[in-house]
Design a protein around this motif. Structure first.
Motif, short mmCIF file in Angstrom:
data_model
loop_
_atom_site.label_atom_id
_atom_site.label_comp_id
_atom_site.label_asym_id
_atom_site.label_seq_id
_atom_site.Cartn_x
_atom_site.Cartn_y
_atom_site.Cartn_z
N MET A 1 -61.03 4.62 -97.77
CA MET A 1 -60.69 5.71 -98.64
C MET A 1 -59.37 6.31 -98.52
O MET A 1 -58.58 6.53 -99.42
CB MET A 1 -61.70 7.21 -98.39
N ARG A 2 -58.56 6.34 -97.40
CA ARG A 2 -57.22 6.69 -96.87
C ARG A 2 -56.30 5.77 -97.62
O ARG A 2 -55.38 6.11 -98.31
CB ARG A 2 -57.22 6.76 -95.46
N ARG A 3 -56.71 4.50 -97.47
CA ARG A 3 -55.80 3.24 -98.27
C ARG A 3 -55.93 3.51 -99.68
O ARG A 3 -54.72 3.21 -100.27
CB ARG A 3 -56.45 1.99 -97.80
N GLU A 4 -56.93 3.85 -100.31
CA GLU A 4 -56.97 4.19 -102.01
C GLU A 4 -56.12 5.27 -102.22
O GLU A 4 -55.31 5.29 -103.08
CB GLU A 4 -58.56 4.17 -102.22
N GLN A 5 -56.33 6.17 -101.23
CA GLN A 5 -55.46 7.52 -101.60
C GLN A 5 -54.12 7.16 -101.42
O GLN A 5 -53.08 7.64 -102.42
CB GLN A 5 -55.81 8.78 -100.49
N ALA A 6 -53.42 6.46 -100.37
CA ALA A 6 -52.15 6.01 -100.29
C ALA A 6 -51.67 5.48 -101.48
O ALA A 6 -50.49 5.40 -101.82
CB ALA A 6 -51.90 5.40 -98.91
N LYS A 7 -52.62 4.13 -101.77
CA LYS A 7 -52.26 3.21 -102.92
C LYS A 7 -51.98 4.55 -104.19
O LYS A 7 -50.90 4.20 -104.98
CB LYS A 7 -53.19 2.34 -103.21
N ARG A 8 -52.88 5.23 -104.41
CA ARG A 8 -52.66 6.07 -105.56
C ARG A 8 -51.62 7.00 -105.58
O ARG A 8 -50.78 7.09 -106.50
CB ARG A 8 -53.90 7.01 -105.51
N GLU A 9 -51.10 7.44 -104.26
CA GLU A 9 -49.86 8.18 -104.21
C GLU A 9 -48.89 7.37 -104.40
O GLU A 9 -47.66 7.87 -104.90
CB GLU A 9 -50.10 9.03 -102.97
N ARG A 10 -48.43 6.20 -104.03
CA ARG A 10 -47.37 5.38 -104.27
C ARG A 10 -47.42 5.21 -105.82
O ARG A 10 -46.19 5.29 -106.21
CB ARG A 10 -47.51 3.89 -103.46
N ARG A 11 -48.48 4.97 -106.70
CA ARG A 11 -48.31 4.57 -108.01
C ARG A 11 -47.79 5.98 -108.44
O ARG A 11 -46.97 6.12 -109.25
CB ARG A 11 -49.58 4.40 -108.49
N PHE A 12 -48.47 7.24 -108.34
CA PHE A 12 -47.95 8.45 -108.89
C PHE A 12 -46.41 8.66 -108.60
O PHE A 12 -45.67 9.07 -109.41
CB PHE A 12 -48.68 9.71 -108.29
N ALA A 13 -45.96 8.42 -107.20
CA ALA A 13 -44.52 8.27 -107.13
C ALA A 13 -43.77 7.48 -107.95
O ALA A 13 -42.63 8.02 -108.21
CB ALA A 13 -44.48 7.99 -105.72
N LYS A 14 -43.93 6.37 -108.20
CA LYS A 14 -43.43 5.58 -109.13
C LYS A 14 -43.17 6.21 -110.22
O LYS A 14 -42.14 6.00 -111.05
CB LYS A 14 -44.01 4.16 -109.10
N TRP A 15 -44.41 6.41 -110.98
CA TRP A 15 -44.45 7.26 -112.08
C TRP A 15 -43.42 8.40 -112.27
O TRP A 15 -42.86 8.76 -113.07
CB TRP A 15 -45.82 7.50 -112.80
N GLY A 16 -43.52 9.29 -111.01
CA GLY A 16 -42.58 10.28 -111.07
C GLY A 16 -41.12 10.13 -110.96
O GLY A 16 -40.33 10.68 -111.58
N GLU A 17 -40.91 9.06 -110.15
CA GLU A 17 -39.36 8.34 -110.22
C GLU A 17 -38.99 8.09 -111.59
O GLU A 17 -38.04 8.17 -111.99
CB GLU A 17 -39.45 7.21 -109.18
N ALA A 18 -39.85 7.30 -112.46
CA ALA A 18 -39.73 7.07 -113.67
C ALA A 18 -39.40 8.02 -114.54
O ALA A 18 -38.24 8.09 -115.28
CB ALA A 18 -40.71 5.98 -114.40
#
Length: 110
Positions: free
Chosen positions: A1-18
């Motif tokens: 569950m934590r791994r999925e959450q971390a993956k999701r946060e990285r994906r959101f961070a990429k979009w935020g950076e974009a």
């Protein structure tokens, strides 16, 4: 569950950076366009000797207001007085000498 959450946060961070990169590119592009417009207006008014109203007529009926003309020219004067590294004379001889606009970079993550 934590791994999925971390993956999701990285994906959101990429979009935020974009988003941040795209907005910074937009701001730089707007600034560049305003600098070129200011140089051209300054040429029309100061070098060619047109009145503000005559310059406005050459720019199109609804393209600008007198207030906008003065803001754009003032932005150029501020840049020139600030010593921008030797670019002060750029664009004085001919508005056609101004750099061509650049297209937006592809910045969205895959």
């Amino acid at each position: 569950m934590r791994r999925e959450q971390a993956k999701r946060e990285r994906r959101f961070a990429k979009w935020g950076e974009a988003v941040a990169v795209a907005l910074a590119e937009r701001d730089a592009m707007v600034s560049d366009c305003e600098q070129r417009a200011g140089r051209a207006l300054r040429f029309l008014i100061e070098e060619a000797g047109l009145s503000t109203q005559e310059a406005l007529a050459w720019c199109g009926d609804d393209a600008l207001t007198g207030r906008e003309v003065y803001r754009l020219i003032r932005g150029i004067a501020d840049e020139d007085e600030g010593g921008t590294g030797g670019d002060e004379d750029q664009g004085k001889d001919s508005p056609a000498d101004a750099p061509a606009p650049m297209g937006p970079a592809e910045c969205l993550p895959e």
